[in-house]
Scaffold this motif. Structure first.
Motif, mmCIF file in Angstrom:
data_model
loop_
_atom_site.group_PDB
_atom_site.id
_atom_site.type_symbol
_atom_site.label_atom_id
_atom_site.label_comp_id
_atom_site.label_asym_id
_atom_site.label_seq_id
_atom_site.Cartn_x
_atom_site.Cartn_y
_atom_site.Cartn_z
ATOM 1 N N THR B 53 0.836 -1.209 0.000
ATOM 2 C CA THR B 53 0.000 0.000 0.000
ATOM 3 C C THR B 53 0.865 1.252 0.000
ATOM 4 O O THR B 53 0.614 2.193 -0.759
ATOM 5 N N VAL B 54 1.899 1.219 0.857
ATOM 6 C CA VAL B 54 2.802 2.373 0.907
ATOM 7 C C VAL B 54 3.421 2.604 -0.465
ATOM 8 O O VAL B 54 3.458 3.738 -0.975
ATOM 9 N N PHE B 55 3.839 1.499 -1.105
ATOM 10 C CA PHE B 55 4.455 1.611 -2.431
ATOM 11 C C PHE B 55 3.471 2.219 -3.430
ATOM 12 O O PHE B 55 3.828 3.081 -4.239
ATOM 13 N N ILE B 56 2.205 1.758 -3.361
ATOM 14 C CA ILE B 56 1.180 2.265 -4.287
ATOM 15 C C ILE B 56 0.984 3.766 -4.096
ATOM 16 O O ILE B 56 0.912 4.531 -5.069
ATOM 17 N N PHE B 57 0.943 4.191 -2.819
ATOM 18 C CA PHE B 57 0.754 5.622 -2.574
ATOM 19 C C PHE B 57 1.947 6.418 -3.097
ATOM 20 O O PHE B 57 1.775 7.508 -3.657
ATOM 21 N N VAL B 58 3.154 5.866 -2.935
ATOM 22 C CA VAL B 58 4.333 6.578 -3.443
ATOM 23 C C VAL B 58 4.260 6.679 -4.957
ATOM 24 O O VAL B 58 4.524 7.743 -5.543
ATOM 25 N N ALA B 59 3.834 5.586 -5.619
ATOM 26 C CA ALA B 59 3.728 5.611 -7.083
ATOM 27 C C ALA B 59 2.711 6.663 -7.519
ATOM 28 O O ALA B 59 2.946 7.433 -8.457
ATOM 29 N N THR B 60 1.561 6.710 -6.820
ATOM 30 C CA THR B 60 0.533 7.708 -7.160
ATOM 31 C C THR B 60 1.068 9.120 -6.977
ATOM 32 O O THR B 60 0.868 9.996 -7.819
ATOM 33 N N LEU B 61 1.785 9.295 -5.847
ATOM 34 C CA LEU B 61 2.366 10.608 -5.560
ATOM 35 C C LEU B 61 3.323 11.012 -6.676
ATOM 36 O O LEU B 61 3.288 12.146 -7.164
ATOM 37 N N GLY B 62 4.146 10.050 -7.104
ATOM 38 C CA GLY B 62 5.098 10.327 -8.181
ATOM 39 C C GLY B 62 4.376 10.716 -9.453
ATOM 40 O O GLY B 62 4.717 11.701 -10.107
ATOM 41 N N HIS B 63 3.328 9.966 -9.783
ATOM 42 C CA HIS B 63 2.579 10.273 -11.003
ATOM 43 C C HIS B 63 2.015 11.687 -10.940
ATOM 44 O O HIS B 63 2.081 12.434 -11.918
ATOM 45 N N MET B 64 1.475 12.026 -9.762
ATOM 46 C CA MET B 64 0.837 13.342 -9.672
ATOM 47 C C MET B 64 1.850 14.466 -9.725
ATOM 48 O O MET B 64 1.624 15.481 -10.369
ATOM 49 N N VAL B 65 2.971 14.267 -9.023
ATOM 50 C CA VAL B 65 3.945 15.360 -8.952
ATOM 51 C C VAL B 65 4.639 15.539 -10.290
ATOM 52 O O VAL B 65 4.801 16.659 -10.777
ATOM 53 N N TYR B 66 5.018 14.427 -10.941
ATOM 54 C CA TYR B 66 5.863 14.575 -12.126
ATOM 55 C C TYR B 66 5.107 14.605 -13.433
ATOM 56 O O TYR B 66 5.622 15.044 -14.435
ATOM 57 N N ARG B 67 3.860 14.077 -13.471
ATOM 58 C CA ARG B 67 3.151 14.059 -14.743
ATOM 59 C C ARG B 67 1.925 14.957 -14.726
ATOM 60 O O ARG B 67 1.748 15.816 -15.581
ATOM 61 N N GLN B 68 1.055 14.760 -13.701
ATOM 62 C CA GLN B 68 -0.214 15.474 -13.744
ATOM 63 C C GLN B 68 -0.038 16.969 -13.516
ATOM 64 O O GLN B 68 -0.869 17.749 -13.942
ATOM 65 N N TRP B 69 1.038 17.355 -12.840
ATOM 66 C CA TRP B 69 1.206 18.760 -12.474
ATOM 67 C C TRP B 69 1.279 19.656 -13.699
ATOM 68 O O TRP B 69 0.688 20.710 -13.726
ATOM 69 N N ASP B 70 2.021 19.225 -14.765
ATOM 70 C CA ASP B 70 2.074 20.124 -15.911
ATOM 71 C C ASP B 70 1.555 19.510 -17.203
ATOM 72 O O ASP B 70 2.256 19.494 -18.191
ATOM 73 N N ILE B 71 0.341 19.022 -17.210
ATOM 74 C CA ILE B 71 -0.266 18.670 -18.485
ATOM 75 C C ILE B 71 -1.052 19.881 -18.982
ATOM 76 O O ILE B 71 -1.374 20.789 -18.221
ATOM 77 N N HIS B 72 -1.331 19.889 -20.285
ATOM 78 C CA HIS B 72 -1.964 21.080 -20.863
ATOM 79 C C HIS B 72 -3.448 20.900 -21.098
ATOM 80 O O HIS B 72 -4.238 21.799 -20.853
ATOM 81 N N ASP B 73 -3.828 19.712 -21.583
ATOM 82 C CA ASP B 73 -5.241 19.486 -21.897
ATOM 83 C C ASP B 73 -5.890 18.927 -20.639
ATOM 84 O O ASP B 73 -5.918 17.727 -20.424
ATOM 85 N N ILE B 74 -6.409 19.818 -19.764
ATOM 86 C CA ILE B 74 -6.660 19.368 -18.401
ATOM 87 C C ILE B 74 -8.025 18.747 -18.167
ATOM 88 O O ILE B 74 -8.224 18.070 -17.178
ATOM 89 N N VAL B 75 -9.011 18.983 -19.035
ATOM 90 C CA VAL B 75 -10.354 18.485 -18.727
ATOM 91 C C VAL B 75 -10.652 17.247 -19.567
ATOM 92 O O VAL B 75 -10.425 17.225 -20.779
#
Lengths: 166, 513
Positions: B53-75
């Motif tokens: 579970t901890v690993f999954i949360f870290v993976a999600t955190l990584g995805h959000m910080v490094y990918r979702q933070w600067d996408i352009h087509d947001i909706v």
């Protein structure tokens, strides 16, 4: 005045109040049934026959039967049946319900066209295929997320209901 | 016949809702893994599932910080958006889930509750919370709100032997359903008036003059009531003390941070985007008409003003008379909701930035405090009273120091994150001219300091009267406590970095379309 709406709206609200105020389980379940039927009639009024059918078959048909089954398993009817049959307020309620039912039947005989509010609805409004298309196109994500909701509810219910140490 | 062809761009779905997808799929996989590990004893099984579970949360955190933070087509499909504001709140919630998962390993072992369902429900609670904050569609908000709430209800009832846990969870369930019903009724009214559930379409539809109609105002009020229930603002706070006291300590920490963050995030989103003029800031000519929505401010601002004041006063005053530390922290969380709502009331960029910063800082200090509470408790409800904390500062110096640090942070003293967070929201409120409310708020935080510091007084200046033995400390809990303690100190000394990020995040709110 929209008499059809008023008739069933008052019926729904009145039955709802009866459901939560009555102290006996079985009349309460009957009050709930009345609410469901009144709501189904209102859905018909809004030209949503599929929703009305769902309302009757799922709520009035499945869920309420389950409720009544549970009540049946929990109470011993022998001593209560007599007093319940003589109770004057239940008799009045039964009479009112009967009147409503006959009104519904009369409307049914006259035809559904007269009870639908017509306000320039789009073509095919309320048709099951249109609802299906909406479900799988515009509201596909809602549909999928609802399945996640059911999954979570299932996990939670199984954990809370199962015995200890399994 | 209409044929059904799904115009479904999976890559876009992954980009926008990647965090939720990871968590939902991981939850399914964990159920299977839990089954595969059936031949192992409960201890090992809990350890495996916990670390996964901890690993999954870290993976999600990584995805959000490094990918979702600067996408352009947001909706995505007009339902989910990955604007920077939502992503920031999602990161706070995943972080809260990560800390809770770390602490849960020790907590579940101390209470002999090693069950796979716990982690699965935790994962789905976070998934629902992310969905709630990311959705720009009122119907989806309701569904995801229920996903989150159902998972949290079950987590609150997780100690099946404890009547307190069961009682709290039942209260939470009943009152929570009540709150959700309010929200749904509001959505139905708004949908009936505007013909849309998308928050930007609603803003456009009502900006033409519909915002003055009574049914719309009723719907608006009902939606807000639904959110205030989840935010635990006075007078919608009745469930909070019982639930926070009865629920497992780590779950309480999670509830007070992640659920609160979700409710604040979605409330700000709906309030400003649908019922506020923020879209006009985007510079798009289509949304210029939403300027007229500032006419709604005289309706909701006095309400939030009074709710903020009542939450701050009642939360802090009633907390003073509590003897159970979890109950005390529950009332303190009501007071903190009051402070945060100052940022909502200010309705400017600083206010929103302050709320985001506050949510992050509060996550750190609150989960940290509940981590210490559970260790001192050992088995749930053995040492939760304030009297039990007498002399603990010398008996367990590290735990005493950590508890002191978190409580000082919650009281809002420098150099901790709590001080900076309070500073930002009060600054925003004063900037908008709410001098009286800010003054009264600072007064209540003085009351707050009394009961926070009383615990520290008990720990360091009183003789022990009852033998209190702390429970065993698990390694993951140590990691979580070190992270939270360092975070509280770091944000207290160098807050600019997070404040800048939060500022960028709040600007993302004006480009949801």
């Amino acid at each position: 005045m929209d008499y059809y709406f008023l008739l069933f709206a008052i019926m729904a609200v009145g039955a709802g109040i009866f459901t939560i105020t009555v102290r006996d389980a079985l009349p309460s379940a009957l009050g709930l049934l009345t609410v469901f039927i009144a709501l189904a009639a209102l859905y018909l009024h809004l030209n949503a026959p599929l929703i009305a059918i769902f309302q009757v078959s799922i709520y009035a048909g499945a869920i309420l039967v389950l409720v009544v089954f549970v009540i049946m398993l929990l109470i011993t009817p022998d001593e209560e049946l007599e007093s319940r049959q003589k109770n004057i307020s239940y008799r009045t309620l039964g009479a009112i319900l009967g009147v409503y039912l006959s009104v519904l039947l009369v409307i049914g005989i006259k035809g559904i066209d007269q009870i639908i509010v017509q306000k320039g609805l789009p073509d095919g409004f309320g048709h099951p295929s249109l609802i299906g298309t909406l479900f799988f196109k515009k509201y596909i994500l809602h549909f999928e997320m609802a399945s996640v909701l059911l999954l979570v509810a299932l996990i939670a219910a199984i954990y809370l209901a199962k015995k200890k140490n399994i | 016949m209409n044929e059904i062809n799904l115009s479904f761009d999976f890559y876009h779905l992954w980009e926008v809702c990647g965090g939720q997808l990871i968590l939902i799929v991981a939850g399914l996989l964990l159920m299977i893994i839990d089954m595969l590990l059936l031949d192992k004893d409960a201890e090992t099984r809990g350890k495996y599932i916990g670390w996964l579970t901890v690993f999954i949360f870290v993976a999600t955190l990584g995805h959000m910080v490094y990918r979702q933070w600067d996408i352009h087509d947001i909706v995505f499909m007009g339902v989910f958006s990955a604007d920077k504001f939502s992503v920031f709140i999602s990161i706070v919630m995943v972080f809260s889930g990560f800390l809770a998962a770390l602490m849960s390993m020790g907590y579940l072992r101390n209470n002999a509750l090693m069950k796979g369902e716990y982690y699965i429900l935790l994962i789905y609670a976070v998934a629902g919370a992310i969905g709630l904050v990311q959705s720009v569609d009122l119907l989806m908000m309701f569904i995801t709100l229920e996903v989150m709430s159902l998972a949290v209800y079950a987590l609150a009832a997780f100690i099946k032997e404890s009547p307190f846990s069961q009682e709290g969870a039942l209260k939470y369930f009943l009152l929570g359903s009540f709150g959700s019903a309010f929200f749904l009724f509001g959505v139905a009214l708004i949908y009936g008036l505007t013909g849309s559930v998308n928050i930007t379409s609603i803003a456009l539809a009502i900006s033409g003059g519909l915002y003055q109609s009574l049914p719309l105002l009723v719907g608006f009020a009902m939606i807000l009531v639904g959110f205030f229930f989840k935010m635990a603002m006075v007078p919608f706070h009745m469930w909070t003390p019982d639930v926070y006291e009865g629920a497992p300590s780590v779950v309480t920490g999670f509830m007070a941070t992640a659920v609160k963050a979700a409710a604040f995030g979605v409330c700000i989103k709906v309030l400003y985007v649908s019922f506020g003029p923020i879209l006009a800031n985007s510079g798009q000519p289509d949304f210029a008409s939403t300027v007229s929505l500032s006419a709604l401010a005289p309706y909701w601002k006095p309400v939030v003003w009074w709710l903020a004041l009542l939450s701050m006063f009642f939360g802090n005053l009633i907390a003073v008379s509590q003897t159970n530390i979890k109950r005390m922290l529950a009332y303190s969380s009501i007071a903190h909701a009051g402070y945060m709502s100052l940022g909502i009331l200010a309705a400017n960029g600083d206010g929103r930035m302050g709320v985001l910063f506050y949510l992050f800082a509060y996550t750190l200090m609150n989960i940290g405090a509940f981590g210490v509470v559970y260790i001192i408790d050992g088995k749930e409800r053995t040492a939760q009273n304030l009297e039990d904390y007498r002399g603990l500062g010398y008996k367990y110096p590290a735990l005493g120091f950590l508890m002191g640090l978190f409580l000082v942070a919650m009281a809002g003293l420098p150099p901790t994150a709590g001080f900076v967070a309070k500073f930002y929201v009060f600054y925003a409120a004063i900037k908008e001219g709410y001098f009286l409310l800010a003054a009264l708020g600072i007064l209540t935080s003085v009351i707050g300091a009394y009961y926070y510091l009383r615990v520290i007084y008990m720990m360091y200046m009183k003789e022990e009267i009852k033998e209190v033995v702390r429970g065993p400390v698990a390694a993951p809990t140590v990691i979580a406590l070190v992270i939270t303690a360092l975070g509280v100190l770091y944000l207290g000394i160098l807050p600019e970095k997070l404040a800048n990020i939060a500022n960028v995040a709040q600007q993302g709110l004006s480009v949801i379309f």
